[in-house]
Scaffold this active site. Structure first.
Site, PDB file in Angstrom:
ATOM      1  N   ARG A 280     -39.077 -36.407 -30.106  1.00 27.87           N
ATOM      2  CA  ARG A 280     -38.730 -37.438 -28.691  1.00 27.87           C
ATOM      3  C   ARG A 280     -37.300 -38.078 -29.166  1.00 27.87           C
ATOM      4  O   ARG A 280     -36.932 -38.966 -29.844  1.00 27.87           O
ATOM      5  CB  ARG A 280     -39.881 -38.526 -28.589  1.00 27.87           C
ATOM      6  CG  ARG A 280     -39.459 -39.206 -27.331  1.00 27.87           C
ATOM      7  CD  ARG A 280     -40.465 -40.389 -27.010  1.00 27.87           C
ATOM      8  NE  ARG A 280     -41.603 -39.715 -27.069  1.00 27.87           N
ATOM      9  CZ  ARG A 280     -42.539 -39.612 -25.646  1.00 27.87           C
ATOM     10  NH1 ARG A 280     -41.604 -39.443 -24.659  1.00 27.87           N
ATOM     11  NH2 ARG A 280     -43.604 -39.023 -25.807  1.00 27.87           N
ATOM     12  N   SER A 355     -44.064 -28.413 -19.750  1.00 27.82           N
ATOM     13  CA  SER A 355     -44.734 -28.545 -18.670  1.00 27.82           C
ATOM     14  C   SER A 355     -44.343 -27.981 -17.314  1.00 27.82           C
ATOM     15  O   SER A 355     -43.289 -28.018 -16.969  1.00 27.82           O
ATOM     16  CB  SER A 355     -44.312 -30.356 -18.485  1.00 27.82           C
ATOM     17  OG  SER A 355     -44.984 -30.838 -17.390  1.00 27.82           O
TER      18      SER A 355
END
Length: 427
Positions: A280, A355
């Site tokens: 991240r 995603s």
């Protein structure tokens, strides 16, 4: 954006479907506005009818040579009342728009109902996680051990959540990007595109990042101009906005774009999560797929796009699973999302690497992205996108899944042509 007519005609159904996202919406203000809108609209139409009737009467009186002063006075009074009613109606419509901007998309009927990610549903797995006969390292220890991954220098240059890649690791990242772009353009029929990394507010509004998620964006304020730029959080924003405000020919659809860009996210509110390593970061690379399609083909396109992302993982021989997100875990603009999660040995779990979402007409309505069908009627297009793949996380997965006992890393066969035939990094 949701269709306001849907809310007016089926408000209870909309409220029930939005409630499955875990945050029920209070439509009291909307209902009050709708009641007042109906009253105002009826009053406006009544005044317009009276004005039109008086105009006809004035014409008749003039034709007869009779006095029109009384009728003209009535028209003046009606005009003032009509302007007041129309002004209030415009203000109400602006309030409707403000409410609509805050409402997320309706989950598709096939989305599993659940409160959060714990209710996501695994749909498939591919590949078998590797069993190591030596103590497996995470990507941080591997990269730093090879002298190719440097977080300390990145922190000196910029701060936390940045990284410096060196030598063969930087080449491996470049190879990954090239491999993904080549696969999607040559095998999957996408058109490669390059776009600006700075966008305006209208673009972020169109895809649903604004106004709700402004704190997650990097905003660039320029002293010499009033309008700010924003660093893109994903190529979805500039690529999808190519069709903003456009009326496309039916035969132009589907549009299929692939785009590599850096992405920038402030990750507000995520302190303490994945602060180690490259999982991240504020800046990362991504190859994004975007499709603009007709409504009747969007669900087939959704499965196709997801499959295109899966093929990259399979060609890299990385074990993964496909997960259908529950209603409470859906993104703001999404009607349905599949996450692809890659196996990370150091964490002993699957982590999101892609995603893929179908937004139906939600983004297109915000952008006014339309096409003219065979009958000449304007329709909203459907928009879809998916990561194929997040490059940094793919790099992490290769380091961890392909590591050797001596600290070297085997290069997947699919990438070797991009690296001069090299079979490993280090060792």
């Amino acid at each position: 954006m949701l269709d306001v007519q849907l809310l007016r005609s089926r408000l209870d159904e909309v409220a029930a479907r939005l409630a499955t996202r875990g945050k029920p919406v209070d439509f009291t203000a909307f209902s009050a506005l709708e009641s007042r809108r109906k009253t105002l609209q009826a009053r406006t139409q009544e005044l317009q009818g009276q004005r039109n009737a008086l105009s006809r009467e004035i014409g008749i009186l003039k034709g007869r040579g009779e006095d029109t002063s009384a009728a003209l006075q009535q028209v003046t009074e009606l005009k003032a009342g009509l302007e007041a009613a129309e002004s209030e109606l415009d203000a109400l419509l602006a309030q409707f728009s403000a409410i609509l901007q805050t409402l997320p998309n309706l989950p598709h009927a096939s989305v599993p109902v659940g409160a959060d990610e714990r209710d996501n549903v695994e749909l498939k797995r591919w590949g078998t996680p590797r069993t190591f006969d030596f103590p497996a390292k995470d990507h941080v220890d591997l990269g730093e051990g090879l002298g190719l991954l440097d977080f300390a220098t990145a922190a000196k240059i910029s701060g936390a959540r940045f990284s410096v890649l060196k030598g063969d690791l930087a080449r491996l990242q470049r190879a990954l990007i090239q491999f993904m772009l080549d696969t999607h353009t040559r095998a999957h029929g996408y058109t490669e595109i390059y776009v600006p990394l700075l966008v305006n507010r209208d673009s972020l509004f169109g895809t649903g990042q604004l106004p709700k998620f402004e704190e997650d964006l990097f905003k660039i304020v320029r002293a010499e101009e009033e309008i700010p730029f924003y660093l893109i959080p994903t190529a979805e924003v500039p690529v999808t906005n190519i069709v903003r405000g456009e009326v496309l020919a039916a035969e132009a659809l589907p549009l299929k774009f692939v785009c590599h860009t850096p992405c920038f996210r402030s990750e507000a509110g995520s302190a303490g999560r994945d602060t180690r390593g490259m999982i991240r970061q504020h800046q990362f690379e991504k190859v994004e797929l975007v499709q603009i399609v007709r409504p009747e083909t969007s669900w087939d396109a959704f499965e196709e796009l997801t499959r295109h992302a899966e093929i990259i993982l399979e060609q890299l021989e990385l074990p993964y699973r496909r997960v259908a997100l529950a209603t409470g875990d859906l993104g703001f603009s999404s009607a349905k999302t599949y996450d692809l999660e890659v196996w990370l040995p150091a964490q002993n779990t699957y982590r999101e690497i892609s995603s893929c979402s179908n937004f139906e007409a939600f983004q297109a309505r915000r952008m006014q992205a339309r096409f003219r069908n065979e009958k000449g009627k304007l329709e909203l297009a459907h928009t879809l996108n998916g990561s194929a793949l997040a490059v940094g996380r793919t790099l992490v997965a290769i380091l961890e899944n392909c590591q050797n006992a001596d600290g070297s890393v085997a290069i997947p066969e699919a990438l070797r042509p991009y690296l001069g035939g090299a079979a490993r990094i280090g060792g």
